[in-house]
Design a protein around this motif. Structure first.
Motif, short mmCIF file in Angstrom:
data_model
loop_
_atom_site.label_atom_id
_atom_site.label_comp_id
_atom_site.label_asym_id
_atom_site.label_seq_id
_atom_site.Cartn_x
_atom_site.Cartn_y
_atom_site.Cartn_z
N UNK B 55 0.97 -0.82 -0.33
CA UNK B 55 -0.30 0.14 -0.03
C UNK B 55 1.21 1.26 -0.01
N UNK B 56 2.15 0.58 0.27
CA UNK B 56 3.25 2.49 0.34
C UNK B 56 4.67 1.75 0.49
N UNK B 57 5.24 2.59 0.03
CA UNK B 57 6.74 2.03 -0.38
C UNK B 57 7.17 3.35 -0.05
N UNK B 58 8.25 2.71 1.22
CA UNK B 58 9.38 3.66 1.50
C UNK B 58 10.95 3.29 1.22
N UNK B 59 11.27 4.55 0.03
CA UNK B 59 12.39 3.60 -0.92
C UNK B 59 13.47 4.44 0.05
N UNK B 60 14.77 4.38 0.34
CA UNK B 60 16.21 5.12 0.00
C UNK B 60 16.41 5.32 -1.29
N UNK B 61 17.14 6.52 -1.19
CA UNK B 61 17.88 6.86 -2.38
C UNK B 61 18.81 6.71 -2.92
N UNK B 78 5.35 -1.03 -12.73
CA UNK B 78 5.18 -2.37 -13.02
C UNK B 78 3.19 -2.33 -12.68
N UNK B 79 2.99 -3.71 -13.15
CA UNK B 79 1.24 -4.03 -13.32
C UNK B 79 0.88 -2.81 -11.93
N UNK B 80 -0.40 -2.73 -11.78
CA UNK B 80 -0.60 -1.36 -10.77
C UNK B 80 0.72 -0.95 -9.86
N UNK B 81 1.56 -0.13 -10.39
CA UNK B 81 2.45 0.17 -9.50
C UNK B 81 2.49 1.71 -10.00
N UNK B 82 1.72 1.93 -10.97
CA UNK B 82 1.43 3.81 -10.79
C UNK B 82 0.94 4.20 -9.81
N UNK B 83 0.11 3.56 -9.42
CA UNK B 83 -0.28 4.72 -7.70
C UNK B 83 -0.60 4.52 -6.63
N UNK B 84 0.42 3.43 -6.55
CA UNK B 84 1.12 3.55 -5.51
C UNK B 84 1.99 4.51 -4.86
N UNK B 85 1.83 4.77 -3.79
CA UNK B 85 2.65 6.52 -2.84
C UNK B 85 3.80 5.46 -3.07
N UNK B 86 4.86 6.33 -3.11
CA UNK B 86 6.04 6.12 -3.22
C UNK B 86 6.43 7.10 -2.02
N UNK B 87 7.84 6.89 -0.42
CA UNK B 87 8.18 7.84 -0.15
C UNK B 87 9.77 7.87 -0.39
N UNK B 88 10.47 8.77 -0.93
CA UNK B 88 11.55 8.95 -0.86
C UNK B 88 12.10 9.45 0.65
N UNK B 89 13.64 8.91 1.42
CA UNK B 89 14.34 9.02 2.34
C UNK B 89 15.53 9.34 1.47
N UNK B 129 -4.66 9.47 2.34
CA UNK B 129 -4.69 10.39 0.64
C UNK B 129 -5.13 9.31 -0.34
N UNK B 130 -3.58 8.07 -0.23
CA UNK B 130 -4.27 7.39 -1.38
C UNK B 130 -5.14 6.29 -1.23
N UNK B 131 -6.11 6.17 -0.90
CA UNK B 131 -6.99 6.16 -0.13
C UNK B 131 -8.06 6.68 -0.96
N UNK B 132 -8.40 8.38 -1.01
CA UNK B 132 -8.97 8.75 -1.51
C UNK B 132 -8.77 9.12 -2.68
N UNK B 133 -7.47 8.70 -3.02
CA UNK B 133 -7.43 8.97 -4.49
C UNK B 133 -7.89 7.85 -5.05
#
Lengths: 119, 581
Positions: B55-61, B78-89, B129-133
């Motif tokens: 449901x969310x990805x926390x990604x180190x740069x 990736x399939x369905x990868x368009x909408x997953x929220x990605x948080x960059x650290x 926010x993602x749920x709302x989107x």
């Protein structure tokens, strides 16, 4: 040499009663392989491998910052910046300082870990 | 009983090469009741997401091997990868890379080291926010689906900037590729059929000027030349100062709906065989004509043409042949009527309205003051129908009667006028073939008498009110009775004996004659048997049969059966064919 113990608070605040000691876990993970990062940094300096120095400095910086090792973090930052700019020679004088800062931080962490294990 | 499944906790994927930092992030997120999975490299993250979408990805740069930028870019593919929220650290010194991270599809960033509480709160916010989107996207997709099914699209015209936003669904209806839509009112109008364009532009202009709405159907022409009918609706929206700000509306493809409506209208108002107006539409036309003429001089005439014996022809030749005959009749009627108009064209006469009232009845309405003399029209029509028609390769002569009524004099409204013209037709039918009659109020009386005779005759057939009189036939030379003629008489319960001259034509007209004749045959056969039993010598009895009888198939066999059933003697039963009158 500064270790800002206040940084630990953001970690201990996550602690739930009766659960595994979070700070102890993070400190253990830090102490387990941080020496390797320091060694990699020195090896990179010796070999003139800026990329190796940069990666080791970045990793050490990130984990040290979390645990409040401010002096060590600052030094890692300097290595990271200089290596990115390819100025390894400029970084050479900082190597001893790095060792000293790392030893100090490690001692500090180990003491806390012992205290927590004894408790 | 099984307890309802617990809703799955949201799944977070932490991507970081440093185990200590992963552990810290995990603890922070587990505080917020999230399920946590870890990946120690960009490649490991991609492998994980390819199987399970978190449901969310926390990604180190900054990671050895594949860095966060490349990982982020590939995750989005990736399939369905368009909408997953990605948080960059990222570290504070990596500020420059933040812009780059957004470019490769990051949703948000957070500076590390980051206190656990801040990370967990940020993740919680992003999940919400993602749920709302997601809800919005699914609502949009449901709306798009509904609009696609309804062939409905939306548009919004910004009057200040003169920009017209046309939704993808509306673009499809208009036949514009959504990517090629230049979002101007002109691009909409360009799609409108040339002849409708000014009308649509004016309707929009007027609605804007008056701050109201508009609502109309117009044609559009798609790229491939296909013409469609759309229903467009627009509403003017005012700003706080009462100025028209924008116009919002919908456009719906109603081509099929309008075609169905037209078909329903046709079925309700026209005869499906001849495509002439039916009774209902004809009445409407009469009413219209009478309203238009009210006060002024409506000189015209209503003619009702009744074909004789159409139903018998249909029974003999079948419906399809009968329909063809009706089409031929209509062609002659139309030809005659339009020929009449050509003749008086200089006076500006219109072609009269021709309608089909029922299977065998047509009606013609002349409303124009300079309509030709109606008696002349009746004559011409009857002589036109008098020429034989051809069915099944054989020639068929049709006869017809015409009833006439004059608008105003013979009826002040459509219903009365038409009814009176039909009365005149029925009266004409009693006066021999190919005749016409104008309506007169006296007809009502004679028609009533005729209708009552008809009803009585039906009752008589059912209640057996007929008697047979046997008239002896004598051989003049030998002065011996050689036979009898059976003559039918009607013993009417109130009027007494009624002459066949009065009721036989009605019986023939109303198709009662066959039944009546069969009763005669049966009765004569019974009478013969009684005479025979009584010791009388076999005697010939003549009976009269309607000409209609001989149109039946297997008439001889049928009569034979009737006679034998009653013990009659066929060989001495004579029959005379009576002229059908």
């Amino acid at each position: 040499m500064i270790v800002d113990v206040k940084a630990w608070k953001s970690i201990t605040s996550l602690q739930k009663p009766g659960k595994e000691d979070i700070l102890a876990k993070i400190l253990t993970l830090y102490l387990a392989d941080s020496q390797q990062l320091v060694d990699k940094l020195h090896q990179g300096m010796d070999a003139g491998d800026a990329t190796a120095v940069n990666q080791a400095a970045h990793s050490l910086k990130s984990r040290s910052a979390v645990l409040g090792a401010l002096s060590l973090t600052t030094l890692c930052q300097q290595f990271e910046t200089l290596s990115r700019q390819g100025q390894l020679t400029e970084a050479e004088p900082l190597q001893d300082q790095l060792d000293a800062a790392f030893d100090h931080a490690s001692q500090c962490f180990r003491a806390e870990l012992n205290k927590r294990r004894a408790a | 009983m099984t307890s309802p499944a617990q809703p799955l906790l949201p799944l977070a994927l932490i991507v970081d090469d440093d185990p200590a930092l992963r552990a810290l992030s995990r603890m922070s997120l587990e505080q917020e009741d999230l399920r946590v999975e870890e990946a120690s490299s960009g490649q490991a993250a991609i492998d994980f997401v390819a199987v399970t979408m978190p449901d969310i990805i926390i990604l180190d740069l900054q990671m050895p091997g594949m860095d966060g930028f490349v990982a982020c870019q590939q995750l989005r593919q990736l399939p369905r990868g368009e909408f997953v929220p990605i948080l960059i650290m990222t570290g504070l010194d990596d500020i420059d890379s933040i812009a780059q991270a957004y470019e490769v599809g990051a949703t948000d960033f957070i500076v590390k080291p980051c206190p656990g509480l801040i990370l967990s709160q940020r993740v919680r916010y992003m999940l919400r926010a993602s749920e709302m989107l997601n809800a919005l996207r699914s609502s949009e997709s449901r709306l798009a689906q509904a609009q696609r099914i309804a062939q409905l699209g939306g548009w919004e015209w910004d009057l200040v900037k003169d920009r017209m936003h046309v939704s993808d669904a509306a673009c499809r209806i208009l036949g514009i590729a959504p990517a090629l839509c230049d979002h101007s009112q002109a691009s909409y109008l360009a799609r409108v059929h040339e002849e409708d364009r000014a009308l649509v532009a004016e309707a929009m202009r007027e609605a804007v000027a008056s701050g109201t709405e508009f609502d109309l159907d117009h044609r559009i022409v798609q790229n491939d030349g296909t013409e469609r009918i759309v229903h467009v609706l627009g509403e003017t929206i005012m700003d706080d100062t009462g100025q028209a700000e924008c116009m919002v509306g919908t456009v719906q493809d109603v081509t099929d709906m309008r075609a169905t409506e037209a078909k329903i209208y046709f079925l309700a108002n026209y005869d499906s065989v001849t495509h002439l107006p039916n009774r209902s539409l004809f009445l409407h036309r009469i009413a219209q004509a009478m309203t238009c003429g009210a006060g002024s001089h409506v000189i015209g005439a209503l003619l009702v043409v009744g074909l004789d014996r159409y139903h018998r022809l249909r029974d003999m030749h079948g419906s399809r042949k009968a329909e063809q005959l009706i089409k031929d009749v209509v062609e002659r009627l139309q030809h005659t009527l339009s020929a009449g108009v050509t003749h008086v064209q200089s006076t500006g006469a219109e072609i009269p309205v021709l309608a089909r009232l029922s299977d065998d009845q047509f009606a013609i309405l002349y409303t124009h003051p300079s309509a030709p003399d109606s008696a002349k029209v009746a004559h011409t029509l009857m002589s036109a129908l008098g020429t034989p028609f051809v069915i099944d390769g054989t020639s068929v002569t049709l006869s017809a009667h015409i009833g006439l009524a004059i608008p105003g004099a013979d009826g002040a409204d459509a219903d009365v006028l038409l009814r009176n013209a039909v009365t005149a037709l029925q009266s004409a039918k009693t006066t021999g073939q190919n005749s016409y009659r104008y309506y007169s109020s006296a007809m009502i009386t004679s028609l009533a008498a005729r209708i009552s005779l008809e009803q009585d005759l039906r009752a008589a057939t059912a209640e057996n009110q007929f008697v047979l009189h046997y008239q002896p036939q004598v051989d003049i030379l030998s002065e011996k009775v050689v036979g009898f003629e059976a003559l039918i008489r009607w013993q009417h319960p109130t009027r007494g004996l009624i002459s066949p001259a009065e009721f036989i034509p009605v019986a023939e007209e109303e198709d009662l004659i066959i039944q009546m004749s069969e009763w005669v045959i049966t009765s004569v056969a019974q009478q013969q048997r009684m005479w025979h039993k009584g010791g009388l010598a076999p005697t010939a009895v003549s009976i009269n049969l309607s000409g209609l009888h001989f149109r039946q198939r297997h008439i001889a066999g049928h009569i034979k059966t009737l006679v034998y059933e009653q013990g009659g003697i066929l060989r001495i039963l004579n029959w005379n064919s009576r002229r059908a009158c």
